[in-house]
Each structure stands twice: as structure tokens, then as C-alpha cells.
Design a protein around this motif. Structure first.
Motif, PDB file in Angstrom:
ATOM      1  N   ALA A   1       6.286  14.992  -1.011  1.00  0.00           N
ATOM      2  CA  ALA A   1       5.147  15.313   0.177  1.00  0.00           C
ATOM      3  C   ALA A   1       5.387  16.742   0.729  1.00  0.00           C
ATOM      4  O   ALA A   1       6.671  16.873   1.313  1.00  0.00           O
ATOM      5  N   ALA A   2       4.522  17.492   0.764  1.00  0.00           N
ATOM      6  CA  ALA A   2       4.787  18.943   1.244  1.00  0.00           C
ATOM      7  C   ALA A   2       4.470  18.799   2.756  1.00  0.00           C
ATOM      8  O   ALA A   2       3.622  19.522   3.352  1.00  0.00           O
ATOM      9  N   ALA A   3       5.278  17.986   3.390  1.00  0.00           N
ATOM     10  CA  ALA A   3       4.790  17.749   5.000  1.00  0.00           C
ATOM     11  C   ALA A   3       6.224  17.140   5.348  1.00  0.00           C
ATOM     12  O   ALA A   3       6.876  16.346   4.699  1.00  0.00           O
ATOM     13  N   SER A   4       6.809  17.306   6.588  1.00  0.00           N
ATOM     14  CA  SER A   4       7.939  16.944   7.240  1.00  0.00           C
ATOM     15  C   SER A   4       7.806  15.415   7.472  1.00  0.00           C
ATOM     16  O   SER A   4       6.756  14.857   7.728  1.00  0.00           O
ATOM     17  N   LYS A   5       8.907  14.519   7.532  1.00  0.00           N
ATOM     18  CA  LYS A   5       8.653  13.288   7.768  1.00  0.00           C
ATOM     19  C   LYS A   5       8.161  12.946   9.316  1.00  0.00           C
ATOM     20  O   LYS A   5       7.282  11.927   9.660  1.00  0.00           O
ATOM     21  N   SER A   6       8.461  14.136  10.125  1.00  0.00           N
ATOM     22  CA  SER A   6       7.840  13.754  11.641  1.00  0.00           C
ATOM     23  C   SER A   6       6.152  14.090  11.662  1.00  0.00           C
ATOM     24  O   SER A   6       5.565  13.327  12.333  1.00  0.00           O
ATOM     25  N   SER A   7       5.976  14.821  10.750  1.00  0.00           N
ATOM     26  CA  SER A   7       4.197  15.122  10.453  1.00  0.00           C
ATOM     27  C   SER A   7       3.841  13.944   9.926  1.00  0.00           C
ATOM     28  O   SER A   7       2.488  13.429  10.496  1.00  0.00           O
ATOM     29  N   LEU A   8       4.373  13.365   9.059  1.00  0.00           N
ATOM     30  CA  LEU A   8       3.743  12.117   8.221  1.00  0.00           C
ATOM     31  C   LEU A   8       3.527  10.905   9.106  1.00  0.00           C
ATOM     32  O   LEU A   8       2.823  10.193   9.413  1.00  0.00           O
ATOM     33  N   ALA A   9       4.976  10.873  10.186  1.00  0.00           N
ATOM     34  CA  ALA A   9       4.903   9.638  11.137  1.00  0.00           C
ATOM     35  C   ALA A   9       3.820   9.984  12.126  1.00  0.00           C
ATOM     36  O   ALA A   9       3.162   8.877  12.614  1.00  0.00           O
ATOM     37  N   ALA A  10       3.577  11.098  12.599  1.00  0.00           N
ATOM     38  CA  ALA A  10       2.704  11.132  13.767  1.00  0.00           C
ATOM     39  C   ALA A  10       1.395  10.984  13.078  1.00  0.00           C
ATOM     40  O   ALA A  10       0.363  10.366  13.921  1.00  0.00           O
ATOM     41  N   ALA A  11       0.838  11.562  11.746  1.00  0.00           N
ATOM     42  CA  ALA A  11      -0.242  11.062  11.403  1.00  0.00           C
ATOM     43  C   ALA A  11      -0.727   9.588  11.504  1.00  0.00           C
ATOM     44  O   ALA A  11      -1.791   9.308  11.620  1.00  0.00           O
ATOM     45  N   ALA A  12       0.142   8.832  11.164  1.00  0.00           N
ATOM     46  CA  ALA A  12       0.108   7.258  11.151  1.00  0.00           C
ATOM     47  C   ALA A  12       0.139   6.654  12.473  1.00  0.00           C
ATOM     48  O   ALA A  12      -0.292   5.423  12.767  1.00  0.00           O
ATOM     49  N   ARG A  13       0.606   7.504  13.674  1.00  0.00           N
ATOM     50  CA  ARG A  13       0.637   6.968  14.963  1.00  0.00           C
ATOM     51  C   ARG A  13      -0.802   7.087  15.711  1.00  0.00           C
ATOM     52  O   ARG A  13      -1.168   6.193  16.439  1.00  0.00           O
ATOM     53  N   GLY A  14      -1.629   7.842  15.276  1.00  0.00           N
ATOM     54  CA  GLY A  14      -3.030   7.883  15.906  1.00  0.00           C
ATOM     55  C   GLY A  14      -3.159   8.423  17.287  1.00  0.00           C
ATOM     56  O   GLY A  14      -4.081   8.360  17.765  1.00  0.00           O
TER      57      GLY A  14
END
Length: 310
Positions: free
Chosen positions: A47-60
Motif C-alpha cells: 500500500a502506498a500509504a503509511s501504517k498510521s494513515s491506514l489505521a486512522a482511516a479505519a478509526r473514523g
């Protein structure tokens, strides 16, 4: 492998609002795809995104950028669950746009009665690239708040420019009136009223974040090329893309969306590339365009990917 260490993520409540509802859909997709870790999604799954970006996306808690949302979906729905890429992109783009529109409406309603000239604070989220958006730990402006800030800044800028011009004119008049009283018979230069600088568009290439020129990649493999450029003009970048100018044995998307970039701000732009099946050289040129494909910054040279497949 056992349970992953750390705090257990809290499942977003789809009834908590449009952003939480989008996060809940992402949460369901991640569960359906085997619940990989965000670190695995950002590294091994590509994924061309950091793990923190991905985690934030799923936190809502905040609305992720469309680029982060698509990288979340691409590695899970397309690569792991083998869904059609075009169909998945259309479906999730619709989900994201509904969430963005509803969240923007809620924000507008919540601010009714407030002074329209107040600036507020800018909500942020992290960049969609494999590295953090501007540098490690840098966060990007939320789309809806940036649009509101830009809209409110226009009348403020106009009033400020008029005030500067008025002060300069008054200063010139006062100087003209006092000059004869100084006793100096030598001619003096007349004061010139200040002028506001005209808006202009400009960019500067800063570095190859990944795969610098001459990098050797294996045949048939996929990799992510990331460039870092800076908005060195005075115009907000919005609705812009990197558009491919040529074809090579290496395959890459025709164009890649660039997130909103404020004047003076750098941005990392990631492109997913598949190396050719036979050895050779791949040099792909890209130019910044608008949504219609019209090239921007025509005086600037294209940026490019230059790798050796072997």
C-alpha cells in the motif's frame, strides 16, 4: 502467529456519522480480507500509504483522503480478494464522496451563526504515500476544512490588500507635504504605493524518495516509485494529476491523483509500477495536468522514472 501486541483497535460505530460509517466499511473489508496488520498492508502488501494513515482511516475520527482510502481498498479488495479494480474503485469512490459530502454539510450546519471571517483550526490526517506525506510525522490538511479556509481567506486578503494600499498612499501624501519644510532643496524621489503581488503557479522537484535513477528491479515485479515536489507558488493545488506521457515495457497507470497542496508545502506522489517481463531499461515521463488532461506548468521539465529491469 498469535495475537498482535498493543492495544486492541476499537471498532467504529457506523451510526456515529458519515466518517465513522466509511471507517466501518473499511473495517469490514479488512476483516473479510483476513485482518492483516496495518504494517503488513503498508510494507509486504504494497500500500502506498503509511501504517498510521491506514489505521486512522479505519478509526473514523477524521475523514481520510481519497488516496489513502483507495490504497486501503486496493491492497485488500483488489489484490487479496481479487475484485475487479475498476469496479472496486467506482464503488469506494462513491462511498468516500458520500461521506465527504455529508461531513462537509454537518460542518457547515454546526458553524451557523459564527463569524465567517474566523479561520478556525485545520484538521489533519497523514499522507497517502508509503512515507509520511511531507516528511516523517508531517500531517496534511483535511479537504473540507482547507476548502472552507481558502473561501474565507479571499475576503480577508482583499481587505488587507486595500488597507496596505491606503496606508501607502497616505504615507506618500504626508511625505509630499512635509518635504518643503525640511529646507532641503535637492529633488527627492516620490513614494510609490505598494502593490499586491499577482498570484502565480510554480513547483520545484526536491528528491526521489524511492527508486532513484538507475535502480535495478527484478523482471515482472511490482514496486512503488515516490517523488517529492514542492508547491513554490501562491496558488492552492487542487484537482491535479501526474499524467504519463509515454509508453514503455514497464506498466504504470495513465494518471495519478495529487492530493490538495497548500502554497509552500511539499508533497510525496506515489505511482505503482510493474516491471517488464524481460530485461531492459524503463524510462517513463510524467507531467502535471488538471482534470481535463491540460498540462500545467508548461515551462517545467517532466519528472520521470528511470530504472533498469534485470
Amino acid at each position: 502467529m498469535g495475537a498482535r501486541p498493543g492495544r486492541k483497535p476499537v471498532q467504529p460505530d457506523p451510526a456515529a456519522g458519515p466518517v465513522a460509517a466509511l471507517a466501518y466499511r473499511l473495517w469490514e473489508l479488512k476483516t473479510k480480507a483476513g485482518d492483516p496488520s496495518y504494517a503488513e498492508m503498508s510494507t509486504r502488501m504494497g500500500a502506498a500509504a503509511s501504517k498510521s494513515s491506514l489505521a486512522a482511516a479505519a478509526r473514523g475520527q477524521v475523514l481520510p483522503t481519497w488516496e489513502t482510502t483507495w490504497e486501503f481498498v486496493r491492497v485488500l479488495a483488489v489484490h487479496r480478494l481479487k475484485q475487479d479494480a475498476a469496479e472496486a474503485r467506482r464503488e469506494w469512490r462513491a462511498h468516500w464522496e458520500r461521506a465527504a459530502s455529508a461531513a462537509r454539510s454537518e460542518t457547515t450546519e454546526g458553524r451557523t451563526g459564527h463569524d465567517e471571517t474566523s479561520t478556525g483550526h485545520i484538521g489533519t490526517t497523514e499522507d497517502h504515500t508509503g512515507h509520511d506525506e511531507t516528511s516523517t510525522g508531517r500531517i496534511e490538511t483535511e479537504v473540507r476544512t482547507a476548502e472552507r479556509l481558502e473561501r474565507r481567506a479571499r475576503p480577508l486578503l482583499a481587505r488587507r490588500t486595500a488597507m496596505i494600499a491606503a496606508v501607502a498612499t497616505a504615507g506618500a501624501a504626508l511625505f509630499t507635504w512635509l518635504a518643503p519644510l525640511s529646507g532641503n532643496d535637492e529633488p527627492t524621489a516620490s513614494a510609490t504605493p505598494a502593490r499586491a503581488a499577482s498570484p502565480y503557479d510554480d513547483s520545484a522537484f526536491e528528491q526521489d524518495v524511492t527508486h532513484p535513477d538507475g535502480t535495478v528491479v527484478k523482471t515482472g515485479t511490482e514496486f512503488t516509485k515516490i517523488w517529492r515536489i514542492r508547491n513554490t507558488g501562491t496558488i492552492l493545488w487542487r484537482g491535479r494529476y501526474l499524467t504519463r506521457l509515454n509508453d514503455t515495457p514497464c506498466r504504470a497507470p495513465k494518471r495519478v491523483e495529487i492530493r490538495m497542496v497548500q502554497p509552500g508545502e511539499p508533497v510525496d506522489i506515489a505511482v505503482r509500477v510493474r516491471a517488464s517481463d524481460s530485461p531492459g531499461r524503463c524510462k517513463i515521463y510524467w507531467k502535471m495536468t488538471d482534470e481535463t488532461g491540460t498540462q500545467l506548468l508548461s515551462a517545467k521539465k517532466p519528472i520521470f522514472l528511470d530504472v533498469v529491469v534485470g
